[in-house]
Design a protein around this motif. Sequence first.
Motif, PDB file in Angstrom:
ATOM      1  N   UNK A 110      92.645 -32.753  25.075  1.00  0.00           N
ATOM      2  CA  UNK A 110      93.702 -31.906  24.515  1.00  0.00           C
ATOM      3  C   UNK A 110      93.649 -30.510  25.120  1.00  0.00           C
ATOM      4  N   UNK A 111      92.463 -29.969  25.257  1.00  0.00           N
ATOM      5  CA  UNK A 111      92.303 -28.630  25.822  1.00  0.00           C
ATOM      6  C   UNK A 111      92.759 -28.611  27.274  1.00  0.00           C
ATOM      7  N   UNK A 112      92.413 -29.647  28.001  1.00  0.00           N
ATOM      8  CA  UNK A 112      92.770 -29.756  29.415  1.00  0.00           C
ATOM      9  C   UNK A 112      94.259 -29.973  29.619  1.00  0.00           C
ATOM     10  N   UNK A 113      94.925 -30.566  28.622  1.00  0.00           N
ATOM     11  CA  UNK A 113      96.352 -30.823  28.733  1.00  0.00           C
ATOM     12  C   UNK A 113      96.685 -32.258  29.073  1.00  0.00           C
ATOM     13  N   UNK A 114      95.686 -33.146  29.038  1.00  0.00           N
ATOM     14  CA  UNK A 114      95.934 -34.562  29.317  1.00  0.00           C
ATOM     15  C   UNK A 114      96.666 -35.251  28.167  1.00  0.00           C
ATOM     16  N   UNK A 115      96.506 -34.724  26.973  1.00  0.00           N
ATOM     17  CA  UNK A 115      97.190 -35.265  25.794  1.00  0.00           C
ATOM     18  C   UNK A 115      98.215 -34.243  25.320  1.00  0.00           C
ATOM     19  N   UNK A 116      99.308 -34.725  24.770  1.00  0.00           N
ATOM     20  CA  UNK A 116     100.357 -33.831  24.268  1.00  0.00           C
ATOM     21  C   UNK A 116     100.649 -34.175  22.822  1.00  0.00           C
ATOM     22  N   UNK A 117     101.120 -33.195  22.096  1.00  0.00           N
ATOM     23  CA  UNK A 117     101.481 -33.405  20.702  1.00  0.00           C
ATOM     24  C   UNK A 117     101.151 -32.171  19.887  1.00  0.00           C
ATOM     25  N   UNK A 118     101.529 -32.229  18.638  1.00  0.00           N
ATOM     26  CA  UNK A 118     101.314 -31.099  17.743  1.00  0.00           C
ATOM     27  C   UNK A 118      99.830 -30.883  17.490  1.00  0.00           C
ATOM     28  N   UNK A 119      99.103 -31.957  17.241  1.00  0.00           N
ATOM     29  CA  UNK A 119      97.670 -31.853  16.973  1.00  0.00           C
ATOM     30  C   UNK A 119      96.950 -31.274  18.179  1.00  0.00           C
ATOM     31  N   UNK A 120      97.334 -31.690  19.368  1.00  0.00           N
ATOM     32  CA  UNK A 120      96.702 -31.181  20.581  1.00  0.00           C
ATOM     33  C   UNK A 120      96.942 -29.685  20.739  1.00  0.00           C
ATOM     34  N   UNK A 121      98.141 -29.233  20.390  1.00  0.00           N
ATOM     35  CA  UNK A 121      98.433 -27.804  20.452  1.00  0.00           C
ATOM     36  C   UNK A 121      97.569 -27.030  19.463  1.00  0.00           C
ATOM     37  N   UNK A 122      97.381 -27.599  18.282  1.00  0.00           N
ATOM     38  CA  UNK A 122      96.545 -26.958  17.266  1.00  0.00           C
ATOM     39  C   UNK A 122      95.100 -26.885  17.744  1.00  0.00           C
ATOM     40  N   UNK A 123      94.593 -27.994  18.280  1.00  0.00           N
ATOM     41  CA  UNK A 123      93.210 -28.026  18.760  1.00  0.00           C
ATOM     42  C   UNK A 123      92.998 -27.047  19.910  1.00  0.00           C
ATOM     43  N   UNK A 124      93.957 -26.986  20.815  1.00  0.00           N
ATOM     44  CA  UNK A 124      93.843 -26.095  21.965  1.00  0.00           C
ATOM     45  C   UNK A 124      93.844 -24.631  21.536  1.00  0.00           C
ATOM     46  N   UNK A 125      94.756 -24.273  20.650  1.00  0.00           N
ATOM     47  CA  UNK A 125      94.809 -22.877  20.199  1.00  0.00           C
ATOM     48  C   UNK A 125      93.568 -22.514  19.395  1.00  0.00           C
ATOM     49  N   UNK A 126      93.080 -23.445  18.582  1.00  0.00           N
ATOM     50  CA  UNK A 126      91.864 -23.195  17.807  1.00  0.00           C
ATOM     51  C   UNK A 126      90.657 -23.044  18.724  1.00  0.00           C
ATOM     52  N   UNK A 127      90.579 -23.866  19.754  1.00  0.00           N
ATOM     53  CA  UNK A 127      89.481 -23.755  20.714  1.00  0.00           C
ATOM     54  C   UNK A 127      89.507 -22.387  21.401  1.00  0.00           C
ATOM     55  N   UNK A 128      90.684 -21.973  21.856  1.00  0.00           N
ATOM     56  CA  UNK A 128      90.786 -20.683  22.541  1.00  0.00           C
ATOM     57  C   UNK A 128      90.418 -19.529  21.616  1.00  0.00           C
ATOM     58  N   UNK A 129      90.864 -19.595  20.357  1.00  0.00           N
ATOM     59  CA  UNK A 129      90.557 -18.538  19.401  1.00  0.00           C
ATOM     60  C   UNK A 129      89.057 -18.503  19.098  1.00  0.00           C
ATOM     61  N   UNK A 130      88.464 -19.662  18.852  1.00  0.00           N
ATOM     62  CA  UNK A 130      87.041 -19.710  18.533  1.00  0.00           C
ATOM     63  C   UNK A 130      86.180 -19.303  19.723  1.00  0.00           C
ATOM     64  N   UNK A 131      86.603 -19.648  20.926  1.00  0.00           N
ATOM     65  CA  UNK A 131      85.847 -19.273  22.116  1.00  0.00           C
ATOM     66  C   UNK A 131      85.844 -17.756  22.294  1.00  0.00           C
ATOM     67  N   UNK A 132      86.986 -17.125  22.084  1.00  0.00           N
ATOM     68  CA  UNK A 132      87.034 -15.672  22.227  1.00  0.00           C
ATOM     69  C   UNK A 132      86.190 -14.992  21.153  1.00  0.00           C
ATOM     70  N   UNK A 133      86.224 -15.514  19.929  1.00  0.00           N
ATOM     71  CA  UNK A 133      85.396 -14.963  18.853  1.00  0.00           C
ATOM     72  C   UNK A 133      83.905 -15.167  19.152  1.00  0.00           C
ATOM     73  N   UNK A 134      83.567 -16.310  19.707  1.00  0.00           N
ATOM     74  CA  UNK A 134      82.180 -16.618  20.069  1.00  0.00           C
ATOM     75  C   UNK A 134      81.674 -15.628  21.114  1.00  0.00           C
ATOM     76  N   UNK A 135      82.498 -15.359  22.121  1.00  0.00           N
ATOM     77  CA  UNK A 135      82.101 -14.428  23.178  1.00  0.00           C
ATOM     78  C   UNK A 135      81.957 -13.010  22.642  1.00  0.00           C
TER      79      UNK A 135
END
Length: 68
Positions: free
Chosen positions: A33-58
């Motif tokens: 989902x993060x890579x973009x191989x899967x599409x859909x609403x859930x994938x968009x949610x997972x991708x945005x959550x990953x990006x947000x959590x990664x920035x907070x982690x850093x």
Amino acid sequence: MSKNIKTKPSYNQDVLKIIKERHGYSHDYIRKCIRGDRVGVICDVLKSEYNKLTSEYEKAIENRANEL
């Protein structure tokens, strides 16, 4: 004959564990989902959550390093 060298992206394993615990999807599905191989609403949610959590982690790591 030259080889085509591709590097695999490395994902933050701690963030992947958090997302897996929250949503219950496999690490493989989350990475796709993060890579973009899967599409859909859930994938968009997972991708945005990953990006947000990664920035907070850093940010947390930087703050902790500055304290030391």
